[in-house]
Design an enzyme around this catalytic site. Structure first.
Site, PDB file in Angstrom:
ATOM      1  N   GLU A   1     -31.117  -7.102 -13.507  1.00 53.07           N
ATOM      2  CA  GLU A   1     -29.859  -7.747 -13.894  1.00 53.07           C
ATOM      3  C   GLU A   1     -29.735  -9.132 -13.264  1.00 53.07           C
ATOM      4  O   GLU A   1     -29.264 -10.070 -13.902  1.00 53.07           O
ATOM      5  CB  GLU A   1     -28.676  -6.854 -13.507  1.00 53.07           C
ATOM      6  CG  GLU A   1     -28.692  -5.540 -14.281  1.00 53.07           C
ATOM      7  CD  GLU A   1     -27.523  -4.634 -13.909  1.00 53.07           C
ATOM      8  OE1 GLU A   1     -27.629  -3.988 -12.844  1.00 53.07           O
ATOM      9  OE2 GLU A   1     -26.545  -4.585 -14.652  1.00 53.07           O
TER      10      GLU A   1
ATOM     11  N   GLU B   1     -30.428   2.960 -14.454  1.00 49.26           N
ATOM     12  CA  GLU B   1     -29.172   3.416 -13.844  1.00 49.26           C
ATOM     13  C   GLU B   1     -28.661   4.751 -14.371  1.00 49.26           C
ATOM     14  O   GLU B   1     -28.064   5.525 -13.637  1.00 49.26           O
ATOM     15  CB  GLU B   1     -28.064   2.365 -14.044  1.00 49.26           C
ATOM     16  CG  GLU B   1     -28.141   1.172 -13.108  1.00 49.26           C
ATOM     17  CD  GLU B   1     -29.038   0.071 -13.628  1.00 49.26           C
ATOM     18  OE1 GLU B   1     -29.833   0.319 -14.574  1.00 49.26           O
ATOM     19  OE2 GLU B   1     -28.965  -1.041 -13.092  1.00 49.26           O
TER      20      GLU B   1
END
Ligand SMILES: NC(=O)c1ccc[n+]([C@@H]2O[C@H](COP(=O)([O-])OP(=O)(O)OC[C@H]3O[C@@H](n4cnc5c(N)ncnc54)[C@H](O)[C@@H]3O)[C@@H](O)[C@H]2O)c1
Ligand SMILES: *[C@@H]1O[C@H](CO)[C@@H](O)[C@H](O)[C@H]1NC(C)=O
Ligand SMILES: *[C@@H]1O[C@H](CO)[C@@H](O)[C@H](O)[C@H]1NC(C)=O
Ligand SMILES: *[C@@H]1O[C@H](CO)[C@@H](O)[C@H](O)[C@H]1NC(C)=O
Ligand SMILES: *[C@@H]1O[C@H](CO)[C@@H](O)[C@H](O)[C@H]1NC(C)=O
Ligand SMILES: *[C@@H]1O[C@H](CO)[C@@H](O)[C@H](O)[C@H]1NC(C)=O
Length: 724
Positions: free
Chosen positions: A115, A135
């Site tokens: 990210e 995640e």
């Protein structure tokens, strides 16, 4: 953690190199997140800085957000442990920076790491790096803009797939998809990244903010179609996992309302999910899996694992050939011994079939399969045993046979050779009685099929040396098993804990509850199949044998059912002859067999435990609890007896050995979520109604009454006696 920091170094070229340092994977711990913010602000303010390169120290960009922070939130119930400087703020700081930022990525960029890289204006990547957003495996969604930037960089369909499956891609795939701008060698990574950043600054390369892109996501109707398919898929494959649906929702929000709105929505949903029971459960399993390799008195006393290069497996039956398969797949040379050439050939054929099965299912390349099979050698005597480092005995359960084998091994093998037995039911101390090598004797309990099931119980006696345990743990890891060190008792940790599982189900049936209803409810709870289908699959012979063993060891809390005998009398053997509680036909799913109902009626008549002769009425939740609370009760005894080192070992073992749903965190973790007191109260009530099968154990009673979690270490509960 003391070494976690972010460095800034400005070169004569006017490029600031910002380096995350937090070995081994540069996890985004709080000091790293704060450090990033500070260094980026510093670089923004310095007149001698024209452009910025972000990288990670030690050949790895970043493995993502520090999971121990989430664990802390779960333990304390206090979400103020989450970073007060949100990573997303840092990512926005990078993306909106007035100076161009290039990510120089090597090794891995996972989760928060990817990210961060996606917030940069370009990504220069070394070959074979792992890039992904895993995640969802932890019960959360990407929380630092990943749900918004990945679709904008690589297109919606692929981004949704990467997030929902949590699978990472390589640099090379990333290059094709548009996640990676260029691939350069590790040596050139920083040089090229610096030049790239300067070229952006000079407008010779495009200055791209990922969140502003709209060219990859497709038309609104295409978007709708991709998301509709994803939602249907999720409903089918992950009905228990709220993060899957939430992830699709957040992606959609960003496409409909724009990237910045999507980022805000993402943060809001992330905060909710991070404190969900699903996330708590999955993160417990994550740490439980890592904790098993810490064994007090074994892994913390400065010992080094010895090299295990050559292993002998005695017995080429189902277990032996499965174990041999796992070993050769782990690149370990295997000598397989059998009693005659017919059995030996059969064993080798089984191993070949195991390996070829993996190739057929695309889990192994033909080339690796050939290498593995070349490491196997079949023998009929002990001449090859002189230089083996480890022997695993996997012959039939017969004490005198096993004793003979161990006496022979002691004569033939070198004095350092580890002698492991796969026995499931025989006392290890008795096996070793006739040898003087008791410090080298250890149990190795694989779960069938041994080349597929990930759990390995390592059973130590009170004479097994720490070095031997350490070596077996190491071999376990090499062959990709999760090795859990346990003490010696009937059924060891896992089978003992779960012996009431099938008995509880049988008790319910004899109390008048429908078998297929029970299987359905247990399946809905999250087990792949219910207890009666499991019985069909495992075979009734196993059930009869193990039930005899348990009857000897746990006679005070056994429930005996006539059901299995009645089924066998009716010509049923379960899956092996296609007829059990279900009908098994090639090519179709098992179907409930209604013709089994009269047999169940017969069993109920013989058992005669229904109150007033009428079936009891129970809710779905009561079905789950009447089956699983007794399992928790036995887990308590296993903990009290010190069979496992820590409660979380039973959690990971229940997940890997018994397919207890991982998102419920494992058997003890789940029990603590339910509450010891509620479990205790229910069991006490059922014990009065239905007998000792439900009688609460002392450990459960003590902890329930004192309000101590079942998972708390013994030191929290003064009277517990660890015997390991
Ligand atoms: N360790 C585990 O993880 C695990 C898991 C499930 C079951 N089990 C146990 O495994 C046993 C059955 O396993 P199986 O289905 O593979 O049995 P099996 O009968 O198929 O295999 C036993 C093999 O050992 C061979 N053998 C016997 N004596 C030998 C000797 N002296 N030297 C070399 N080979 C010898 C036999 O010829 C036979 O091929 C059961 O008793 C069960 O309790 C163990
Ligand atoms: C167990 O093994 C011994 C020695 O090999 C053998 O004599 C005996 O018959 C076996 N017992 C059973 C029940 O198979
Ligand atoms: C050990 O291996 C033998 C032979 O393959 C098998 O019969 C037995 O069930 C195994 N025991 C365990 C505990 O796996
Ligand atoms: C443990 O359970 C598995 C699966 O139910 C079974 O195959 C195996 O024989 C059991 N082993 C023991 C020692 O009970
Ligand atoms: C080891 O176990 C045996 C048998 O259970 C027991 O008699 C003995 O005292 C134990 N030894 C130690 C050192 O704990
Ligand atoms: C090992 O377990 C068996 C029961 O399976 C028991 O009889 C024996 O005493 C145990 N040995 C030790 C040392 O605890």
């Amino acid at each position: 953690m003391a070494s976690a920091k972010v460095d800034l170094e400005v070169g004569t070229d006017g490029v600031a190199l910002i380096t995350m340092c937090n070995p081994p994977v540069n996890a985004l711990a709080i000091p790293i997140i704060i450090g990033l913010k500070d260094r980026f602000q510093e670089a923004a303010g310095r007149k001698d800085v024209k452009a910025i390169v972000l990288t990670g120290k030690g050949g790895r960009f970043s493995g993502g957000f520090d999971i121990s922070v989430m664990k802390k939130v779960h333990e304390t119930g206090d979400s103020s442990h989450l970073p007060d400087v949100s990573v997303e703020l840092v990512v926005n700081l990078i993306e909106d920076s007035k100076k161009p930022v290039v990510a120089a990525v090597e090794g891995l960029a996972l989760g928060g790491g990817l990210e961060l890289a996606m917030g940069c204006h370009a990504r220069v990547v070394a070959p074979r790096a792992q890039l992904g957003l895993p995640e969802l495996t932890l019960g959360i969604i990407p929380g630092f803009g990943g749900t918004q930037r990945l679709p904008r960089l690589i297109g919606l369909a692929k981004a949704v797939e990467m997030m929902l499956t949590s699978k990472s891609i390589t640099s090379e795939e990333g290059r094709k998809l548009g996640l990676v701008d260029t691939i350069v060698s590790s040596e050139e990574l920083l040089k090229v990244s610096r030049l790239w950043a300067l070229e952006i600054e000079e407008r010779r390369k495009p200055w791209i903010r990922s969140l502003h892109r709209t060219d990859k996501t497709g038309s609104l109707s295409e978007v709708r179609e991709v998301l509709r398919t994803a939602r249907e898929q999720v409903k089918k494959t992950a009905p228990h996992l709220p993060q899957q649906q939430a992830c699709v929702d957040v992606i959609e929000h960003g496409i409909v309302h724009g990237g910045y709105s999507g980022v805000l929505k993402e943060a809001e949903v992330f905060k909710k999910l991070v404190i969900s029971d699903t996330s708590k459960g999955l993160i417990n399993v994550f740490f439980a899996q890592r904790a098993i390799s810490k064994v007090p008195g074994v892994t913390d006393i400065g010992l080094k694992p010895r090299n295990v290069k050559k292993v002998a497996v005695i017995g080429g039956g189902l277990m032996g050939s499965g174990i041999a398969t796992a070993l050769i797949l782990g690149n370990i040379c295997v000598i397989l011994k059998e009693i005659n050439s017919e059995f030996l050939l059969k064993g080798i054929k089984t191993i070949e079939a195991n390996v070829n099965g993996l190739v057929r299912r695309g889990k192994l390349t033909k080339q690796k399969a050939d290498v593995a099979l070349s490491l196997l050698k079949g023998v009929l005597d002990y001449t090859e045993f002189k230089d083996v480092d480890l022997v695993i005995e996997a012959v039939i359960e017969n004490v005198s046979l096993k004793q003979t084998i161990f006496r022979d091994l002691e004569k033939i093998c070198s004095p350092h050779c580890i002698l492991a037995t796969n026995t499931s039911t025989i006392d290890l101390n008795v096996i070793g009685q006739k040898t003087s090598a008791q410090d080298r004797i250890v149990g190795a309990h694989f779960f069938s099929p041994a080349h597929i099931m990930p759990l390995l119980e390592i059973i130590r006696t009170n004479k097994t040396s720490p070095q031997v345990i350490l070596d077996l743990i190491t071999v376990g890891k090499i062959i990709k098993k999760a090795p859990v060190v346990v003490g010696n008792c009937t059924g060891f940790a896992v089978n003992r804990t779960f012996f009431p599982y099938s008995q509880g189900a049988n008790l319910l049936v004899n109390l008048g509850v429908d078998v297929f209803k029970i299987d359905q409810v247990i399946h809905n709870f999250g087990f792949p199949i219910g207890p009666f289908q499991l019985l069909d699959v495992a075979g009734y012979g196993v059930a009869i044998d193990t039930s005899k063993v348990y009857a000897g060891a746990f006679s005070d809390r056994m429930f005996k059912t006539p059901l299995v005998d009645l089924l066998i009398k009716d010509g049923r053997n379960g899956k092996s002859n296609g007829k059990g509680y279900y009908i098994y036909e090639k090519g179709s799913k098992p179907k409930p067999d209604r013709s089994v109902l009269p047999i169940i009626e017969e069993s109920r008549r013989l058992c005669n435990i229904m109150p007033n002769g009428k079936p009891i009425s129970v809710t779905d939740q009561e079905i789950v609890e009447m089956i699983l609370f007794p399992v928790v009760n036995e887990a308590c005894r296993v903990l009290e007896d010190g069979i496992v080192i820590r409660a979380s070992d039973l959690d990971i073992a229940s997940v890997l050995g018994m397919s207890f749903p991982n998102y419920r965190g494992g058997i003890v973790f789940w029990a603590d979520l339910v509450g010891a007191n509620r479990i205790y109260t229910s069991l006490k009530k059922w014990a009065q109604l239905y007998g000792n099968f439900y009688k609460p154990s002392r450990y459960l009673e003590e902890r329930a009454l004192k309000g101590i979690p079942l998972s708390a270490p013994a030191s929290a509960a003064p009277k517990s006696t660890a015997r390991l």
